[in-house]
Design a protein around this motif. Structure first.
Motif, PDB file in Angstrom:
ATOM      1  N   VAL A   1       0.882   4.060  -3.048  1.00 37.31           N
ATOM      2  CA  VAL A   1       0.555   5.469  -2.830  1.00 37.31           C
ATOM      3  C   VAL A   1       1.745   6.362  -3.191  1.00 37.31           C
ATOM      4  O   VAL A   1       1.582   7.426  -3.781  1.00 37.31           O
ATOM      5  CB  VAL A   1       0.114   5.701  -1.369  1.00 37.31           C
ATOM      6  CG1 VAL A   1      -0.092   7.186  -1.096  1.00 37.31           C
ATOM      7  CG2 VAL A   1      -1.168   4.928  -1.076  1.00 37.31           C
ATOM      8  N   ALA A   2       2.955   5.918  -2.842  1.00 36.08           N
ATOM      9  CA  ALA A   2       4.149   6.685  -3.196  1.00 36.08           C
ATOM     10  C   ALA A   2       4.319   6.778  -4.711  1.00 36.08           C
ATOM     11  O   ALA A   2       4.658   7.838  -5.247  1.00 36.08           O
ATOM     12  CB  ALA A   2       5.390   6.048  -2.571  1.00 36.08           C
TER      13      ALA A   2
ATOM     14  N   GLY B   1       2.641   7.587   1.633  1.00 37.65           N
ATOM     15  CA  GLY B   1       3.297   6.348   1.240  1.00 37.65           C
ATOM     16  C   GLY B   1       4.519   6.056   2.089  1.00 37.65           C
ATOM     17  O   GLY B   1       4.712   4.929   2.565  1.00 37.65           O
TER      18      GLY B   1
ATOM     19  N   SER C   1       0.832  -1.208   0.000  1.00 38.20           N
ATOM     20  CA  SER C   1       0.000   0.000   0.000  1.00 38.20           C
ATOM     21  C   SER C   1       0.866   1.256   0.000  1.00 38.20           C
ATOM     22  O   SER C   1       0.598   2.209  -0.745  1.00 38.20           O
ATOM     23  CB  SER C   1      -0.919   0.013   1.223  1.00 38.20           C
ATOM     24  OG  SER C   1      -1.786  -1.098   1.210  1.00 38.20           O
ATOM     25  N   GLY C   2       1.906   1.272   0.833  1.00 41.80           N
ATOM     26  CA  GLY C   2       2.795   2.430   0.882  1.00 41.80           C
ATOM     27  C   GLY C   2       3.492   2.663  -0.446  1.00 41.80           C
ATOM     28  O   GLY C   2       3.607   3.799  -0.918  1.00 41.80           O
ATOM     29  N   SER C   3       3.943   1.586  -1.077  1.00 40.66           N
ATOM     30  CA  SER C   3       4.614   1.695  -2.374  1.00 40.66           C
ATOM     31  C   SER C   3       3.658   2.189  -3.447  1.00 40.66           C
ATOM     32  O   SER C   3       4.029   3.018  -4.295  1.00 40.66           O
ATOM     33  CB  SER C   3       5.202   0.338  -2.782  1.00 40.66           C
ATOM     34  OG  SER C   3       6.138  -0.123  -1.839  1.00 40.66           O
TER      35      SER C   3
ATOM     36  N   LEU D   1       0.747  12.621  -1.071  1.00 44.20           N
ATOM     37  CA  LEU D   1       0.697  11.198  -1.414  1.00 44.20           C
ATOM     38  C   LEU D   1       2.032  10.524  -1.110  1.00 44.20           C
ATOM     39  O   LEU D   1       2.066   9.416  -0.544  1.00 44.20           O
ATOM     40  CB  LEU D   1       0.339  11.028  -2.886  1.00 44.20           C
ATOM     41  CG  LEU D   1      -1.118  11.283  -3.260  1.00 44.20           C
ATOM     42  CD1 LEU D   1      -1.295  11.328  -4.777  1.00 44.20           C
ATOM     43  CD2 LEU D   1      -2.023  10.211  -2.665  1.00 44.20           C
TER      44      LEU D   1
ATOM     45  N   THR E   1       7.729   0.158  -6.106  1.00 49.36           N
ATOM     46  CA  THR E   1       7.499   1.555  -6.479  1.00 49.36           C
ATOM     47  C   THR E   1       8.043   1.844  -7.874  1.00 49.36           C
ATOM     48  O   THR E   1       7.397   2.525  -8.677  1.00 49.36           O
ATOM     49  CB  THR E   1       8.145   2.500  -5.459  1.00 49.36           C
ATOM     50  OG1 THR E   1       7.618   2.222  -4.155  1.00 49.36           O
ATOM     51  CG2 THR E   1       7.870   3.964  -5.808  1.00 49.36           C
TER      52      THR E   1
END
Length: 210
Positions: free
Chosen positions: A32-33, A131, A28-30, A127, A99
């Motif tokens: 959004v980043a 992320g 999820s973090g990747s 964003l 990412t």
């Protein structure tokens, strides 16, 4: 009950993240980043850290952003491995790979036809901040200055967001040689939004990643 425990639902005790929690947090973090990077790129803006250098190489020499971003982060893995441990290094490597891949395929999934630079700076910075915060809270990062920032915060108590902001300003200063002052101005705005978000929200006294 074992499935509930694996997912971490309804657990009010201070426990380590489960593998399932780490997987969803890192992905999820990747994601959004990558979306934040795409928003910035859609307006022709840059950011700091190794992503900023990758943007510079992309704009100045036409080098693929995702490939440049991945390769630029490789030297920082030594610091990560020696100072932050094997688990952090492996999760960071995975986050960078995801990412880089997602950033390359964003335009095939959807396209931003038009966006104002100021809005791109604000939205892209936020964003990226969200992320990175998700990755930090699962003991991962997007490499480069993120690794250095986490090390400085854990070793010396200096906020990771402030460390990254200082270095980001140096990277963006170099942007004057490859782009226009207005692009640099909005890129700095995005970097400030990103790093102030991290400085306010990524604090060891409020959240300890286990």
């Amino acid at each position: 009950m074992s499935i509930i425990n694996a997912l971490g639902f309804w657990n009010t005790n201070a426990t380590r993240h489960t593998p399932v929690e780490d997987v969803q947090g890192i992905f999820s973090g990747s994601l959004v980043a990558a979306l934040g990077l795409y928003v910035l790129a859609s307006a022709g803006l840059l950011t700091g850290s190794t992503a900023g250098v990758a943007f510079l190489l992309h704009y100045a020499m036409g080098i693929n952003f995702g490939l440049a971003f991945f390769l630029l982060n490789l030297p920082f893995f030594y610091l990560s491995w020696k100072q932050l441990g094997m688990a952090f290094t492996i999760k960071t490597f995975i986050a960078i790979a995801i990412t880089s891949l997602l950033t390359n395929i964003q335009s095939q999934v959807f396209q931003i036809a038009s966006i104002q630079p100021a809005w791109a700076a604000l939205l892209g910075g936020l964003l990226l901040g969200f992320g990175l915060l998700a990755l930090y809270r699962h003991r991962a990062s997007l490499g480069g200055v993120g690794i250095l920032g986490i090390y400085m915060q854990e070793r010396f108590g200096i906020r990771a967001g402030l460390v990254q902001l200082a270095i980001d300003m140096c990277v963006l200063a170099a942007a004057f040689f490859v782009t226009t002052p207005s692009v640099v101005f909005y890129s700095v705005l995005g970097a400030v939004v990103l790093n102030l978000f991290l400085t306010i929200n990524h604090r060891a006294d409020r959240y300890i990643a286990l």
